[in-house]
Write an enzyme that holds these catalytic residues in place. Structure first.
Site, PDB file in Angstrom:
ATOM      1  CD  GLU A  81      -2.979   0.877   2.385  1.00  0.00           C
ATOM      2  OE1 GLU A  81      -3.237  -0.257   2.828  1.00  0.00           O
ATOM      3  OE2 GLU A  81      -3.472   1.921   2.843  1.00  0.00           O
ATOM      4  CE  LYS A 258      -6.030  -2.011   5.642  1.00  0.00           C
ATOM      5  NZ  LYS A 258      -5.238  -1.096   4.779  1.00  0.00           N
ATOM      6  CG  ASP A 274       3.184 -16.290  12.709  1.00  0.00           C
ATOM      7  OD1 ASP A 274       2.312 -15.794  11.966  1.00  0.00           O
ATOM      8  OD2 ASP A 274       3.098 -17.423  13.197  1.00  0.00           O
ATOM      9  CG  HIS A 370      -4.987   6.596   0.171  1.00  0.00           C
ATOM     10  ND1 HIS A 370      -6.028   5.794   0.549  1.00  0.00           N
ATOM     11  CD2 HIS A 370      -4.001   6.355   1.057  1.00  0.00           C
ATOM     12  CE1 HIS A 370      -5.701   5.103   1.611  1.00  0.00           C
ATOM     13  NE2 HIS A 370      -4.478   5.436   1.949  1.00  0.00           N
TER      14      HIS A 370
HETATM   15  C1  MEV Z   1      -6.234   2.576   5.047  1.00  0.00           C
HETATM   16  O1  MEV Z   1      -5.270   1.594   4.732  1.00  0.00           O
HETATM   17  C2  MEV Z   1      -6.314   2.756   6.542  1.00  0.00           C
HETATM   18  C3  MEV Z   1      -7.387   3.739   7.012  1.00  0.00           C
HETATM   19  O2  MEV Z   1      -8.670   3.346   6.538  1.00  0.00           O
HETATM   20  C4  MEV Z   1      -7.363   3.704   8.525  1.00  0.00           C
HETATM   21  C5  MEV Z   1      -8.460   4.511   9.193  1.00  0.00           C
HETATM   22  O3  MEV Z   1      -9.534   4.723   8.602  1.00  0.00           O
HETATM   23  O4  MEV Z   1      -8.224   4.923  10.340  1.00  0.00           O
HETATM   24  C6  MEV Z   1      -7.131   5.125   6.503  1.00  0.00           C
END
Ligand code: MEV
Length: 383
Positions: A81, A258, A274, A370
């Site tokens: 990413e 995430k 791991d 992004h």
């Molecule tokens: C994208 O890889 C991660 C995000 O969605 C995390 C978040 O929303 O806090 C930007």
């Protein structure tokens, strides 16, 4: 001397210059591996897995600016990413203005689970196992003599009744695994003690395996920032409100986490850890108190923001994937001397990744950054 993690304009330098910059921190083998462009040769890959037909690749990059407990760390990251490395580096730079992160980690306690079914008197199991704890620890230690010689070994044994009517019990042994991730050691202990446990409980020992919910191996990191460091009071407010949103809503907490794991996993992959175990443990921990909750939270302070993270991190500096080519180089770059130190660094990376995401979401939105990086990627791979 430890190299600084603040390297101005690193991203703008040609790749060969970036490689040359880190060469002095590397052993001759690791340096040669990096000078060749890194990667994994197919003959080595063939020894690492079954049915190998080739290798696959990820960029190996460095997250910069990280300062934890007054020490600077270059953090290798392997991730596809585009924004992950830049985001962690940018947030680590903001945290650095306030002195960086502080953190601490538990000793390396991992837990073996022995699942016993059909126990004659399940309700008596906790007392039976408490009385047998010393014997079970000695049996377990006898199965891992080299770890015991290095100062590790079994520390405690206990039983929990899962379903008295079914006679279902789990016996758990806590084992100090030192600088190993410990999965093999724990599984060895579980298998060694299971027959004695089955005999004592008059039941059938079925599963004998570690739990990846490594509650005895948690790491914590914190940081304080001024509102100016994140772009002003409105953004600092937004970050704290975004954190609160994740505390109030499970669907948001998953995405929030995430973002935390973006940094933790990227570093874990580069460092030969791991990462499936880390992921399983992190989300299990997030759900431990009943509802699923954010691993990292942010609060307003009088002058700005204060962030904190806690998660289990079962990491290893020896054995497992740490022998793979490239992983040694990554470990030399991060230059930690214990799994506790590495866990604190990874916790700080998770907190930095989360800060970067919340800051973007609470200001210009995530898409601008992004899409800029995505466009760069597309330009690079277009036929
Ligand atoms: C994208 O890889 C991660 C995000 O969605 C995390 C978040 O929303 O806090 C930007």
């Amino acid at each position: 001397m430890r190299p600084t993690s603040r390297i101005a304009g690193f991203y703008a330098r040609p790749l060969a210059e970036r490689v040359a910059h880190v060469q002095p921190s590397l052993s001759p083998q690791a340096g040669a591996w990096l000078a060749r462009g890194g990667g994994l040769d197919v003959a080595t890959a063939d020894r690492m897995s079954e049915n190998v037909i080739g290798t696959t690749g990820l960029p190996l990059a460095l997250a910069l600016n990280l300062r934890v407990n007054q020490r600077d760390y270059l953090v290798p990251m392997a991730v596809e990413e585009p924004s992950v490395v830049a985001a962690a580096s940018a947030a680590a730079r903001m945290a650095r203005l306030g002195g960086g992160f502080t953190g601490d980690a538990d000793p390396s306690l991992m837990t073996a689970q022995i699942h016993v079914d059909g126990c004659a008197d399940a309700a008596a199991a906790p007392a039976t196992i408490a009385a047998l704890a010393g014997e079970l620890c000695a049996l377990g230690d006898a199965a891992i003599p080299r770890m015991v010689a290095r100062g590790g070994g079994c520390r405690a044994a206990r039983a929990r009744v899962l379903d008295a009517a079914e006679g279902a019990v789990v016996v758990e042994l806590d084992v100090d695994v030192g600088d190993a991730m410990g999965a093999n050691l724990i599984d060895t202990v579980a298998e060694a003690v299971a027959p004695r446990i089955a005999e004592a409980l008059d039941g059938h020992a079925l599963l004998r395996i570690l739990t990846n919910l490594a509650l005895g191996r948690r790491a914590r990191a914190r940081c304080e920032l001024t509102a100016d460091a994140v772009g002003g009071d409105a953004i600092a407010d937004g970050i704290a409100r975004a954190s609160r949103f994740a505390e109030l809503d499970v669907a948001r907490a998953v995405t929030h986490n995430k973002g935390v794991m973006n940094g933790v996993d990227a570093a874990a992959v580069a460092l030969g850890q791991d990462w499936r175990a880390i992921e399983a443990g992190a989300h299990g921990f997030a759900a431990l108190a009943g509802g699923y909750r954010p691993l990292a939270t942010w609060r307003r302070t009088a002058t700005g923001l204060c962030g904190a993270i806690e998660l289990p991190l079962a990491l290893g500096l020896v054995g497992g994937g740490t022998q793979a080519p490239g992983v040694r180089a990554a470990l030399e770059l991060v230059a930690v001397t214990s799994t506790q130190e590495l866990a604190i660094v990874l916790a700080a990376v998770g907190l930095a990744s989360n800060l970067a995401a919340l800051r973007a979401l609470a200001s210009e939105g995530i898409q601008r950054g992004h899409m800029r990086l995505h466009a760069r990627r597309l330009a690079g791979v277009a036929p």
